[in-house]
Design an enzyme around this catalytic site. Sequence first.
Site, mmCIF file in Angstrom:
data_model
loop_
_atom_site.group_PDB
_atom_site.id
_atom_site.type_symbol
_atom_site.label_atom_id
_atom_site.label_comp_id
_atom_site.label_asym_id
_atom_site.label_seq_id
_atom_site.Cartn_x
_atom_site.Cartn_y
_atom_site.Cartn_z
ATOM 1 N N THR A 199 0.837 -1.210 0.000
ATOM 2 C CA THR A 199 0.000 0.000 0.000
ATOM 3 C C THR A 199 0.866 1.252 0.000
ATOM 4 O O THR A 199 0.698 2.146 -0.830
ATOM 5 C CB THR A 199 -0.911 -0.013 1.251
ATOM 6 O OG1 THR A 199 -1.666 -1.213 1.243
ATOM 7 C CG2 THR A 199 -1.847 1.170 1.259
ATOM 8 N N VAL A 200 1.823 1.329 0.934
ATOM 9 C CA VAL A 200 2.619 2.560 1.054
ATOM 10 C C VAL A 200 3.624 2.663 -0.092
ATOM 11 O O VAL A 200 3.777 3.729 -0.706
ATOM 12 C CB VAL A 200 3.327 2.627 2.426
ATOM 13 C CG1 VAL A 200 4.138 3.918 2.540
ATOM 14 C CG2 VAL A 200 2.318 2.547 3.574
ATOM 15 N N LYS A 235 7.035 1.600 11.711
ATOM 16 C CA LYS A 235 7.061 1.933 13.152
ATOM 17 C C LYS A 235 7.562 0.776 14.011
ATOM 18 O O LYS A 235 8.162 0.995 15.058
ATOM 19 C CB LYS A 235 5.692 2.406 13.629
ATOM 20 C CG LYS A 235 4.511 1.519 13.283
ATOM 21 C CD LYS A 235 3.787 2.021 12.055
ATOM 22 C CE LYS A 235 3.026 0.894 11.396
ATOM 23 N NZ LYS A 235 1.877 1.303 10.656
ATOM 24 N N GLU A 242 9.511 10.021 9.419
ATOM 25 C CA GLU A 242 8.336 10.891 9.632
ATOM 26 C C GLU A 242 7.033 10.103 9.492
ATOM 27 O O GLU A 242 6.067 10.354 10.217
ATOM 28 C CB GLU A 242 8.372 12.045 8.613
ATOM 29 C CG GLU A 242 7.292 13.083 8.805
ATOM 30 C CD GLU A 242 7.365 13.758 10.159
ATOM 31 O OE1 GLU A 242 8.314 14.494 10.418
ATOM 32 O OE2 GLU A 242 6.434 13.555 10.980
ATOM 33 N N ILE A 276 0.730 12.998 8.879
ATOM 34 C CA ILE A 276 0.818 14.179 9.758
ATOM 35 C C ILE A 276 2.279 14.471 10.090
ATOM 36 O O ILE A 276 3.003 13.580 10.545
ATOM 37 C CB ILE A 276 0.088 13.937 11.103
ATOM 38 C CG1 ILE A 276 -1.344 13.482 10.872
ATOM 39 C CG2 ILE A 276 0.135 15.176 11.984
ATOM 40 C CD1 ILE A 276 -2.047 13.041 12.140
ATOM 41 N N GLY A 293 -7.519 -0.144 3.044
ATOM 42 C CA GLY A 293 -6.049 -0.143 3.098
ATOM 43 C C GLY A 293 -5.470 0.536 4.336
ATOM 44 O O GLY A 293 -4.319 0.953 4.334
ATOM 45 N N ASP A 349 0.131 -1.370 17.455
ATOM 46 C CA ASP A 349 0.581 -0.335 16.516
ATOM 47 C C ASP A 349 0.651 1.024 17.226
ATOM 48 O O ASP A 349 1.651 1.742 17.107
ATOM 49 C CB ASP A 349 -0.403 -0.290 15.327
ATOM 50 C CG ASP A 349 -0.026 0.765 14.310
ATOM 51 O OD1 ASP A 349 0.952 0.558 13.585
ATOM 52 O OD2 ASP A 349 -0.699 1.817 14.264
ATOM 53 N N LYS A 364 3.997 3.523 18.213
ATOM 54 C CA LYS A 364 4.039 4.954 17.873
ATOM 55 C C LYS A 364 4.257 5.812 19.119
ATOM 56 O O LYS A 364 5.036 6.772 19.074
ATOM 57 C CB LYS A 364 2.761 5.344 17.141
ATOM 58 C CG LYS A 364 2.672 4.695 15.749
ATOM 59 C CD LYS A 364 1.284 4.825 15.164
ATOM 60 C CE LYS A 364 1.207 4.240 13.764
ATOM 61 N NZ LYS A 364 -0.161 4.103 13.288
HETATM 62 N N1 HSE Z 1 -2.557 0.379 10.555
HETATM 63 C C1 HSE Z 1 -2.071 1.702 10.825
HETATM 64 C C2 HSE Z 1 -3.243 2.553 11.301
HETATM 65 C C3 HSE Z 1 -1.459 2.263 9.585
HETATM 66 O O1 HSE Z 1 -4.380 2.125 11.139
HETATM 67 O O2 HSE Z 1 -3.023 3.623 11.851
HETATM 68 C C4 HSE Z 1 -0.712 3.534 9.788
HETATM 69 O O3 HSE Z 1 0.366 3.384 10.655
#
Ligand code: HSE
Length: 409
Positions: A11-12, A99, A123, A130, A181, A195, A199
């Site tokens: 995706t990215v 991350k 970033e 952001i 996505g 996740d 972060k």
């Molecule tokens: N799966 C992560 C989210 C993707 O939903 O924030 C972006 O880091």
Amino acid sequence: MIYMAVMGHGTVGSGVVEVIHTNKYQVEKNLGEQVCIKRILDLRDFDVPYADLFTKDFNDILEDDDISVVAEVMGGIHPAYEFTKSLLERGKSVCTSNKELVAAKGAELLQIAADHHVNYFFEASVGGGIPIIRPLHTCLAANRIEEIAGILNGTTNFILTKMIHDKMDFSDALKLAQELGYAERNPSADVDGHDACRKICILADLAYGKNVAPEAVHTEGISSISLRDVAYADAAGYSIKLIGRTKPEGEGLLCMVSPALLPKESPLAGINGVFNGILVRGNAIGDVMFYGQGAGKLATASAVVADMIDMAKSKDCVTSLSWVDDGKNYVVDYKTTRVAFYVRLQGKDLRNKIYRQFEKVTFIEHLREAEDEIAFITPVMVEKDFYARIAALSSHGVQLKNSIRVLDY
Ligand code: HSE
């Protein structure tokens, strides 16, 4: 001409190629030089107009002396860690949206980058598109950071928003987030809070200069939240959000991820859908909010490509971005900190039993369909005391249906 490579075409990664192609004029104008994506590393085959750029062999990037800037958007720790390390040691700058890797190995990779006079940027690893890493490191550099609290995961915020606004079932909302996505390959990373944990660790690392290991951070996800909790919270004037937060606490740091009830008028409570919001409290600036799309192909690619441009521009300039991993754990026991709780209980003679354990609580308006159930908000108390009182209630036949922290940002 700046020659670049992209590792990963998910995706990215595909978003990175698209942004560089679509915004070539802006990218080259900002950089002051022409750019060329020379290689894309992925083990899969793709039927795209630029198929001739693909390689399955990492050495095609490592050993190409033309390539000076690499985006690692593969995700996961292995082999991303080994690839990044080799590239930095070879004198190539690397940026990433990964991350998991930055939270686990960031201190080491930044040191390797500095030792080899190149940059390691990330970033896109927090907050998707952001800007937060650079502002925290540069624009807010004059501040002592008193606290950071944020909605750091787009998927869970999307799910909670669908539950709150559309009364959509948890699993349908997750399926939709995956189709759009936003979600990680393994949705447990989103839903169980891992996740968001990675972060908040990265933000704590940067803000406090100490390594915060994800394993040391108490992490709760959103799977225990029911539409009942959403309705009680709404009746009491709150929205439920998944919040990552960190702040100095005694000699250490409080760092944790959990769902929280936020007053509806809180700026974080108004952040809906896939959007993320990060509140940074500095001792000079006061509160600053960062807001935008926290996940998604082009939003995340926007931050990756900005890093690629910055790395190409900073050829002979290594940033001071760093933190120290001295092997110590600075995270304090969250149970020793003070917080209020929303509580939902089931049982008989609930009010009397509750008054025996909590001197003062605020009951939430009864939901009509829940006769033997009660919900209330406790005063602020040490978490350990809260659990002791809930245990005492359980021993009197009361069933805890859910408890969620109440935060006031
Ligand atoms: N799966 C992560 C989210 C993707 O939903 O924030 C972006 O880091």
